[in-house]
Design a protein around this motif. Structure first.
Motif, PDB file in Angstrom:
ATOM      1  N   SER A 137       0.822  -1.201   0.000  1.00 50.35           N
ATOM      2  CA  SER A 137       0.000   0.000   0.000  1.00 50.35           C
ATOM      3  C   SER A 137       0.862   1.259   0.000  1.00 50.35           C
ATOM      4  N   ASP A 138       1.937   1.229   0.784  1.00 54.33           N
ATOM      5  CA  ASP A 138       2.822   2.393   0.864  1.00 54.33           C
ATOM      6  C   ASP A 138       3.566   2.610  -0.455  1.00 54.33           C
ATOM      7  N   PHE A 139       4.006   1.518  -1.083  1.00 55.55           N
ATOM      8  CA  PHE A 139       4.702   1.635  -2.373  1.00 55.55           C
ATOM      9  C   PHE A 139       3.751   2.173  -3.436  1.00 55.55           C
ATOM     10  N   MET A 140       2.508   1.731  -3.428  1.00 53.26           N
ATOM     11  CA  MET A 140       1.518   2.250  -4.370  1.00 53.26           C
ATOM     12  C   MET A 140       1.312   3.749  -4.148  1.00 53.26           C
ATOM     13  N   SER A 141       1.281   4.159  -2.879  1.00 53.45           N
ATOM     14  CA  SER A 141       1.126   5.586  -2.578  1.00 53.45           C
ATOM     15  C   SER A 141       2.296   6.384  -3.134  1.00 53.45           C
ATOM     16  N   TYR A 157       7.983   8.676 -19.994  1.00 54.47           N
ATOM     17  CA  TYR A 157       6.578   8.286 -20.118  1.00 54.47           C
ATOM     18  C   TYR A 157       5.689   9.461 -19.729  1.00 54.47           C
ATOM     19  N   ILE A 158       4.404   9.313 -19.944  1.00 52.94           N
ATOM     20  CA  ILE A 158       3.459  10.374 -19.602  1.00 52.94           C
ATOM     21  C   ILE A 158       2.878  10.087 -18.226  1.00 52.94           C
ATOM     22  N   ALA A 159       3.086  11.040 -17.321  1.00 52.31           N
ATOM     23  CA  ALA A 159       2.673  10.876 -15.934  1.00 52.31           C
ATOM     24  C   ALA A 159       1.178  11.090 -15.758  1.00 52.31           C
ATOM     25  N   GLN A 160       0.661  10.593 -14.661  1.00 53.88           N
ATOM     26  CA  GLN A 160      -0.720  10.832 -14.269  1.00 53.88           C
ATOM     27  C   GLN A 160      -0.798  12.118 -13.457  1.00 53.88           C
ATOM     28  N   ASP A 161      -1.878  12.851 -13.612  1.00 57.26           N
ATOM     29  CA  ASP A 161      -2.055  14.083 -12.850  1.00 57.26           C
ATOM     30  C   ASP A 161      -2.257  13.748 -11.377  1.00 57.26           C
ATOM     31  N   THR A 162      -1.478  14.399 -10.523  1.00 61.55           N
ATOM     32  CA  THR A 162      -1.600  14.165  -9.084  1.00 61.55           C
ATOM     33  C   THR A 162      -1.045  15.351  -8.313  1.00 61.55           C
ATOM     34  N   THR A 163      -1.563  15.547  -7.116  1.00 59.95           N
ATOM     35  CA  THR A 163      -1.035  16.574  -6.211  1.00 59.95           C
ATOM     36  C   THR A 163      -0.655  15.951  -4.873  1.00 59.95           C
ATOM     37  N   THR A 164      -0.734  14.627  -4.806  1.00 58.57           N
ATOM     38  CA  THR A 164      -0.456  13.916  -3.554  1.00 58.57           C
ATOM     39  C   THR A 164       1.037  13.874  -3.276  1.00 58.57           C
ATOM     40  N   THR A 165       1.409  14.231  -2.065  1.00 55.32           N
ATOM     41  CA  THR A 165       2.813  14.168  -1.663  1.00 55.32           C
ATOM     42  C   THR A 165       3.068  12.864  -0.909  1.00 55.32           C
ATOM     43  N   TYR A 166       4.331  12.480  -0.840  1.00 55.51           N
ATOM     44  CA  TYR A 166       4.701  11.241  -0.148  1.00 55.51           C
ATOM     45  C   TYR A 166       5.688  11.532   0.962  1.00 55.51           C
ATOM     46  N   THR A 167       5.483  10.881   2.100  1.00 57.94           N
ATOM     47  CA  THR A 167       6.396  10.975   3.233  1.00 57.94           C
ATOM     48  C   THR A 167       6.893   9.579   3.572  1.00 57.94           C
ATOM     49  N   ALA A 168       8.194   9.438   3.751  1.00 60.47           N
ATOM     50  CA  ALA A 168       8.782   8.124   4.045  1.00 60.47           C
ATOM     51  C   ALA A 168       8.099   7.481   5.241  1.00 60.47           C
TER      52      ALA A 168
END
Length: 284
Positions: A137-141, A157-168
């Protein structure tokens, strides 16, 4: 002496006959060497569908096609044969081969994104349902975060639109991801960067093909599968949940010495169904 002369004459005639039969200058023939991917390959599945080589459930790829089992083998095969034609992920394109234009449009990420280059397909990861392990789940995030999608763009490649940030997450443990050879290079890069942020996690990326990626995820061999095509009905019926992580173009490639720079969709179809068999039938 007569025997010696006759023997030399026979050898000379034999060499002449071999020389005539091994070249192409006598007839001007440039027989096209069609190179395809193996059944189960997501790249093959997308290619035959997009170019109309497949009709219904029937793949009409010519039986004369040479079958390769990975992107790297496809590239090396076309690189080593001046009359060869093949197809690969746009993100895997290198100077070892030449990508031809399709209907006058260059195979570039910009043209895929704009919709001008229409030969494209999704890169998908699939999971058995949505109840994932904490690491999966964390890797998918991470993949779907701005950090992960920045890598998608960096890799061509062409990225997906996202504004989600990731924290270790500081998790520890292991995760197995497997499937499409086209998705593998991107997934390896994503796993490498994720592990820098989470050094106690080990991600094993196993290369095979899209069908194996889906099947092994259904069977629990992989927690995350990789597919370079849409999932089939029977795969979703078995509980697979797809997530599009990138969009990729399919580049039609020829040897760098090939004078052909542009093909139509119909010409590619005719080559792969065996209707066009010689490069002389196509105007360079």
């Amino acid at each position: 002496m007569n025997k010696l002369v006759k023997g030399m004459f026979a050898l000379g005639m034999g060499a002449l006959m071999v020389g005539c039969s091994s070249g192409t200058s006598d007839s001007g023939s440039q027989q096209i060497n069609v190179v395809s991917r193996e059944e189960g390959s997501g790249t093959r599945g997308a290619f035959v569908e997009l170019f109309g080589v497949q009709e219904g459930d029937v793949d009409n790829t010519t039986s004369a096609a040479e079958v390769t089992n990975s992107t790297s083998v496809m590239i090396s095969t076309v690189q080593g044969n001046e009359n060869a034609i093949g197809y690969i992920s746009l993100g895997s394109l290198s100077d070892d081969v030449k990508a031809v234009k399709i209907d006058g449009v260059e195979a570039t990420t910009e043209n895929v994104k704009s919709g001008d280059y229409k030969v494209s397909r999704p890169f998908i990861v699939c999971t058995k349902g949505t109840d994932l392990s904490e690491i999966a789940s964390d890797f998918m995030s991470y993949i779907m975060s701005t950090d992960g999608q920045a890598i998608v763009s960096e890799e061509g490649y062409i990225a997906q639109d996202t504004t989600t940030t990731y924290t270790a997450s500081n998790l520890s443990g292991s995760l197995t991801v497997g499937g499409s050879s086209s998705v593998t290079p991107l997934m390896e890069k994503l796993a490498e960067e994720y592990q820098k942020l989470n050094p106690e996690v080990e991600i094993s990326v196993q290369q095979s093909d899209s069908t194996t990626g889906a099947t092994n995820t259904i069977d629990g061999v992989y927690e995350i599968g990789m597919c370079s095509r849409e999932l089939k009905q029977e795969e979703t019926d078995a509980g697979l949940v797809p997530t599009v992580i990138a969009t990729d173009g399919i580049a039609v490639i020829v040897n760098t010495n090939n004078a052909v720079d542009d093909l139509t969709v119909d010409q590619v179809k005719q080559i792969y169904t065996g209707e066009i068999t010689d490069w002389s039938e196509i105007s360079a």
